[in-house]
Design a protein around this motif. Structure first.
Motif, mmCIF file in Angstrom:
data_model
loop_
_atom_site.group_PDB
_atom_site.id
_atom_site.type_symbol
_atom_site.label_atom_id
_atom_site.label_comp_id
_atom_site.label_asym_id
_atom_site.label_seq_id
_atom_site.Cartn_x
_atom_site.Cartn_y
_atom_site.Cartn_z
ATOM 1 N N GLY A 221 0.783 -1.219 0.000
ATOM 2 C CA GLY A 221 0.000 0.000 0.000
ATOM 3 C C GLY A 221 0.818 1.274 0.000
ATOM 4 N N LYS A 222 1.970 1.257 -0.690
ATOM 5 C CA LYS A 222 2.818 2.439 -0.760
ATOM 6 C C LYS A 222 3.208 2.724 -2.207
ATOM 7 C CE LYS A 222 4.682 2.026 3.907
ATOM 8 N NZ LYS A 222 5.882 1.839 4.760
ATOM 9 N N ASN A 223 3.331 3.993 -2.541
ATOM 10 C CA ASN A 223 3.745 4.380 -3.886
ATOM 11 C C ASN A 223 5.258 4.213 -4.045
ATOM 12 O OD1 ASN A 223 1.195 5.180 -4.953
ATOM 13 N ND2 ASN A 223 1.322 7.073 -3.748
ATOM 14 N N ILE A 224 5.684 4.015 -5.294
ATOM 15 C CA ILE A 224 7.092 3.814 -5.617
ATOM 16 C C ILE A 224 7.562 4.926 -6.550
ATOM 17 C CG2 ILE A 224 8.793 2.308 -6.706
ATOM 18 C CD1 ILE A 224 7.647 1.147 -4.138
ATOM 19 N N GLU A 225 8.662 5.562 -6.185
ATOM 20 C CA GLU A 225 9.331 6.526 -7.060
ATOM 21 C C GLU A 225 10.700 5.969 -7.420
ATOM 22 O OE1 GLU A 225 11.305 11.021 -6.978
ATOM 23 O OE2 GLU A 225 9.926 10.410 -5.379
ATOM 24 N N LEU A 226 10.957 5.759 -8.717
ATOM 25 C CA LEU A 226 12.211 5.177 -9.166
ATOM 26 C C LEU A 226 13.268 6.263 -9.379
ATOM 27 C CD1 LEU A 226 10.997 2.504 -11.752
ATOM 28 C CD2 LEU A 226 11.565 2.183 -9.347
ATOM 29 N N ILE A 227 14.503 5.957 -8.959
ATOM 30 C CA ILE A 227 15.632 6.865 -9.109
ATOM 31 C C ILE A 227 16.768 6.108 -9.775
ATOM 32 C CG2 ILE A 227 17.311 8.307 -7.889
ATOM 33 C CD1 ILE A 227 15.305 8.474 -5.589
ATOM 34 N N ASN A 228 17.330 6.654 -10.852
ATOM 35 C CA ASN A 228 18.459 6.009 -11.525
ATOM 36 C C ASN A 228 19.760 6.320 -10.810
ATOM 37 O OD1 ASN A 228 17.104 4.737 -13.664
ATOM 38 N ND2 ASN A 228 16.997 6.633 -14.816
ATOM 39 N N VAL A 229 20.630 5.306 -10.672
ATOM 40 C CA VAL A 229 21.906 5.485 -9.986
ATOM 41 C C VAL A 229 22.915 4.498 -10.559
ATOM 42 C CG1 VAL A 229 21.294 3.852 -8.155
ATOM 43 C CG2 VAL A 229 23.018 5.622 -7.713
ATOM 44 N N ASP A 230 24.190 4.872 -10.630
ATOM 45 C CA ASP A 230 25.244 3.933 -11.012
ATOM 46 C C ASP A 230 25.398 2.867 -9.933
ATOM 47 O OD1 ASP A 230 25.934 4.920 -13.444
ATOM 48 O OD2 ASP A 230 27.848 5.788 -12.827
#
Length: 287
Positions: A221-230
């Motif tokens: 029940g939580k939203n996901i925010e994707l972050i790009n990283v090496d």
């Protein structure tokens, strides 16, 4: 540089390309005598310098294959898969080390590459990393993964995003639905392990691990925010609170080939695994 491949494969199969591995096959036949040293590109290990990692590999090699101690490999670190592949194409490495499904993905898209045969099978487990002390989130991830395993959802996603992808096709994009008024957790992804973790040409997230994450979002029940990283910045972004979760790979608990913390810096905890894959070696084809 590739003249020594055949002489080194017996030893290469004993060396670990991910964070660790477990032995699954009987001892190989003796390798031919000779120099046989090869350079193997790998993604940077975050709790061991390149020098220390090579020292560790040499010690393990001698302890498991004393008669072949003169056959060795030089591991070279890269912070992302892009640079790792470019080094292979430029002849700076004899081979690169990755996972079987990633190797399959690579050779389907590049006729100049091949997967090297080995006489042993080693494997790593895939999981999520959280900050040490973030117990509630870690427990939520563990509960969701276990429920997905028991109700067959993990198997369904594996089929859709890995085994069903043929002839160089890309995995389908993953839609991570937003839940109104729900808390958002930031998840760092590298895109270094397609078809597990990748970004499509249009910038949309795809891959098996991303699909697993989308399902977990629904279950906790939580939203996901994707972050790009090496890959080399995975631990830093997590411990600095730039992200709450990072895709990770761990050594199986019963592994006896390499310390479990070689790619696990202090300050992080790991979830239960949601996938396991064997290590594979990719090289340019002989011409």
């Amino acid at each position: 540089m590739k003249k020594n491949f055949l002489a080194t494969l017996m030893i290469v199969s004993l060396l670990i390309a991910g964070c660790g591995g477990e032995e699954k096959a009987s001892a190989p036949e003796p390798a031919p005598e000779g120099d046989g040293k090869a350079t193997i590109g790998i993604i940077t290990r975050l709790n061991a310098s390149e020098e220390k990692y090579n020292e560790l590999m040499q010690k393990l090699e001698k302890s498991y294959r004393p008669s072949k101690a003169h056959l060795s490999a030089n591991y070279k670190y890269f912070d992302n898969m892009r640079d790792l592949q470019l080094a292979l194409q430029a002849g700076q490495n004899d081979m690169l080390s990755t996972y079987q499904c990633v190797a399959d993905y690579m050779i389907q898209r590049n006729d100049d590459l091949e997967i090297l045969k080995t006489d042993r099978t080693l494997s790593d487990s895939f999981c999520f990393a959280t900050r040490r002390g973030d117990t509630i989130l870690l427990n939520e991830l563990n509960k969701a993964i276990k429920s997905m395993e028991s109700d067959g959802k993990l198997a369904d996603l594996y089929k859709t995003y890995i085994t069903a992808i043929k002839d160089g096709a890309e995995p389908p994009a993953v839609e991570i639905e937003q839940i109104p008024d729900a808390k958002t957790i930031k998840v760092a992804v590298t895109g270094d392990l397609p078809p597990l973790d990748l970004m499509l040409a249009d910038g949309k997230p795809a891959g098996f691990s991303t699909a697993v994450l989308a399902e977990i979002s629904k279950r906790i029940g939580k939203n996901i925010e994707l972050i790009n990283v090496d890959s080399g910045a995975r631990a830093t972004i997590l411990t600095s609170k730039g992200a709450d979760v990072v895709f990770w790979v761990s050594v199986p608990k019963d592994s006896h080939l390499i310390p479990s913390n070689v790619d696990r810096p202090a300050g992080i905890d790991l979830s239960v695994p949601y996938y396991q894959d064997s290590i594979a070696y990719v090289s340019l084809k002989e011409k």
